[in-house]
Design a protein around this motif. Structure first.
Motif, PDB file in Angstrom:
ATOM      1  N   HIS A  45     102.653 -80.164  37.246  1.00 51.64           N
ATOM      2  CA  HIS A  45     101.323 -80.695  36.936  1.00 51.64           C
ATOM      3  C   HIS A  45     101.263 -82.203  37.151  1.00 51.64           C
ATOM      4  N   ALA A  46     102.291 -82.915  36.737  1.00 49.83           N
ATOM      5  CA  ALA A  46     102.279 -84.372  36.879  1.00 49.83           C
ATOM      6  C   ALA A  46     102.545 -84.804  38.318  1.00 49.83           C
ATOM      7  N   ALA A  47     103.324 -84.023  39.050  1.00 48.91           N
ATOM      8  CA  ALA A  47     103.627 -84.372  40.435  1.00 48.91           C
ATOM      9  C   ALA A  47     102.351 -84.434  41.265  1.00 48.91           C
ATOM     10  N   SER A  48     101.500 -83.449  41.100  1.00 50.16           N
ATOM     11  CA  SER A  48     100.229 -83.401  41.827  1.00 50.16           C
ATOM     12  C   SER A  48      99.289 -82.522  41.015  1.00 50.16           C
ATOM     13  N   PRO A  49      98.466 -83.119  40.145  1.00 51.85           N
ATOM     14  CA  PRO A  49      97.638 -82.349  39.222  1.00 51.85           C
ATOM     15  C   PRO A  49      96.754 -81.313  39.920  1.00 51.85           C
ATOM     16  N   PRO A  50      96.593 -80.150  39.276  1.00 52.78           N
ATOM     17  CA  PRO A  50      95.736 -79.105  39.836  1.00 52.78           C
ATOM     18  C   PRO A  50      94.303 -79.614  40.034  1.00 52.78           C
ATOM     19  N   GLU A  51      93.647 -79.067  41.048  1.00 50.19           N
ATOM     20  CA  GLU A  51      92.231 -79.362  41.296  1.00 50.19           C
ATOM     21  C   GLU A  51      91.458 -78.063  41.163  1.00 50.19           C
ATOM     22  N   ASN A  52      90.473 -78.056  40.261  1.00 55.83           N
ATOM     23  CA  ASN A  52      89.691 -76.843  39.984  1.00 55.83           C
ATOM     24  C   ASN A  52      90.606 -75.670  39.627  1.00 55.83           C
ATOM     25  N   GLY A  53      91.687 -75.960  38.904  1.00 52.63           N
ATOM     26  CA  GLY A  53      92.608 -74.927  38.458  1.00 52.63           C
ATOM     27  C   GLY A  53      93.598 -74.458  39.507  1.00 52.63           C
ATOM     28  N   ILE A  54      93.570 -75.054  40.696  1.00 51.37           N
ATOM     29  CA  ILE A  54      94.458 -74.620  41.773  1.00 51.37           C
ATOM     30  C   ILE A  54      95.559 -75.655  41.975  1.00 51.37           C
ATOM     31  N   GLN A  55      96.807 -75.177  41.988  1.00 50.20           N
ATOM     32  CA  GLN A  55      97.947 -76.089  42.141  1.00 50.20           C
ATOM     33  C   GLN A  55      97.893 -76.812  43.468  1.00 50.20           C
ATOM     34  N   GLN A  56      98.388 -78.045  43.454  1.00 48.05           N
ATOM     35  CA  GLN A  56      98.369 -78.895  44.636  1.00 48.05           C
ATOM     36  C   GLN A  56      99.766 -79.191  45.163  1.00 48.05           C
ATOM     37  N   CYS A  57     100.779 -78.592  44.534  1.00 52.32           N
ATOM     38  CA  CYS A  57     102.151 -78.777  44.998  1.00 52.32           C
ATOM     39  C   CYS A  57     102.948 -77.519  44.680  1.00 52.32           C
ATOM     40  N   VAL A  58     104.099 -77.423  45.316  1.00 58.59           N
ATOM     41  CA  VAL A  58     105.022 -76.332  45.048  1.00 58.59           C
ATOM     42  C   VAL A  58     106.392 -76.925  44.745  1.00 58.59           C
ATOM     43  N   THR A  59     107.189 -76.178  44.021  1.00 58.02           N
ATOM     44  CA  THR A  59     108.533 -76.616  43.675  1.00 58.02           C
ATOM     45  C   THR A  59     109.432 -76.491  44.902  1.00 58.02           C
ATOM     46  N   SER A  60     110.052 -77.589  45.275  1.00 53.47           N
ATOM     47  CA  SER A  60     110.982 -77.590  46.400  1.00 53.47           C
ATOM     48  C   SER A  60     112.416 -77.392  45.885  1.00 53.47           C
ATOM     49  N   GLU A  61     112.706 -77.998  44.740  1.00 51.85           N
ATOM     50  CA  GLU A  61     114.041 -77.910  44.140  1.00 51.85           C
ATOM     51  C   GLU A  61     113.904 -78.211  42.660  1.00 51.85           C
ATOM     52  N   LEU A  62     114.672 -77.490  41.841  1.00 51.50           N
ATOM     53  CA  LEU A  62     114.643 -77.752  40.403  1.00 51.50           C
ATOM     54  C   LEU A  62     116.016 -77.433  39.820  1.00 51.50           C
ATOM     55  N   LYS A  63     116.545 -78.362  39.048  1.00 49.51           N
ATOM     56  CA  LYS A  63     117.835 -78.207  38.365  1.00 49.51           C
ATOM     57  C   LYS A  63     117.592 -78.414  36.881  1.00 49.51           C
ATOM     58  N   ILE A  64     118.231 -77.580  36.078  1.00 51.39           N
ATOM     59  CA  ILE A  64     118.084 -77.726  34.629  1.00 51.39           C
ATOM     60  C   ILE A  64     119.461 -77.652  33.971  1.00 51.39           C
ATOM     61  N   ASN A  65     119.648 -78.473  32.954  1.00 51.24           N
ATOM     62  CA  ASN A  65     120.851 -78.430  32.123  1.00 51.24           C
ATOM     63  C   ASN A  65     120.417 -78.002  30.726  1.00 51.24           C
ATOM     64  N   TYR A  66     120.956 -76.891  30.264  1.00 52.22           N
ATOM     65  CA  TYR A  66     120.684 -76.413  28.909  1.00 52.22           C
ATOM     66  C   TYR A  66     121.693 -77.069  27.970  1.00 52.22           C
ATOM     67  N   LEU A  67     121.193 -77.766  26.961  1.00 51.84           N
ATOM     68  CA  LEU A  67     122.056 -78.517  26.055  1.00 51.84           C
ATOM     69  C   LEU A  67     122.322 -77.791  24.748  1.00 51.84           C
ATOM     70  N   SER A  68     121.359 -76.999  24.298  1.00 55.94           N
ATOM     71  CA  SER A  68     121.527 -76.199  23.087  1.00 55.94           C
ATOM     72  C   SER A  68     120.496 -75.080  23.099  1.00 55.94           C
ATOM     73  N   PRO A  69     120.708 -74.029  22.299  1.00 60.21           N
ATOM     74  CA  PRO A  69     119.753 -72.914  22.284  1.00 60.21           C
ATOM     75  C   PRO A  69     118.355 -73.380  21.862  1.00 60.21           C
ATOM     76  N   ALA A  70     117.341 -72.866  22.536  1.00 60.33           N
ATOM     77  CA  ALA A  70     115.953 -73.172  22.173  1.00 60.33           C
ATOM     78  C   ALA A  70     115.528 -72.193  21.074  1.00 60.33           C
ATOM     79  N   LYS A  71     115.335 -72.727  19.882  1.00 60.57           N
ATOM     80  CA  LYS A  71     114.945 -71.920  18.724  1.00 60.57           C
ATOM     81  C   LYS A  71     113.708 -72.538  18.094  1.00 60.57           C
TER      82      LYS A  71
END
Length: 125
Positions: free
Chosen positions: A57-83
């Motif tokens: 959303h922040a990379a390229s905000p949607p216009e009229n509810g339609i996304q303006q970008c796609v994910t090219s690459e995404l990496k995530i590090n999980y640090l602790s369980p989400a509770k």
């Protein structure tokens, strides 16, 4: 299907709380059907999706509810369980190019504890 509605985000219950040119805050109220096999622990894929929504959303905000970008690459590090009852993703722009935008996000529980960090690249469409 209604044009411009992201049904997957709706199903998960993801909502955007804040959005501007520098970042986005998105959250979800945790439902039991989003747990993994460990009772009370949110499935990592939901955490990943929440980070992706906040960054996209922040990379390229949607216009009229339609996304303006796609994910090219995404990496995530999980640090602790989400509770807990709520999960919040806060994203920031690292670099905004003509076609590619590099983003970062911190995903926190309702007490402000960081449960994951993510780094992503988004391509304008």
């Amino acid at each position: 299907m209604e044009h411009g509605v992201n049904r997957f985000n709706e199903y998960l219950g993801i909502k955007v709380d804040h959005l501007d040119n520098s970042g986005c805050t998105a959250f979800l109220e945790v439902k039991e059907d989003l747990y993994n096999s460990l009772e009370g622990v949110l499935h990592g894929g939901v955490t990943f999706t929440l980070a992706d929504v906040a960054m996209g959303h922040a990379a390229s905000p949607p216009e009229n509810g339609i996304q303006q970008c796609v994910t090219s690459e995404l990496k995530i590090n999980y640090l602790s369980p989400a509770k807990g009852r709520k999960l919040i993703a806060e994203s920031n722009v690292i670099k905004r190019g003509r076609k590619l935008i590099t983003m970062e996000a911190k995903i926190k529980d309702e007490d402000g504890k960081i449960v994951a960090v993510a780094l992503g690249t988004y391509a304008r469409i």
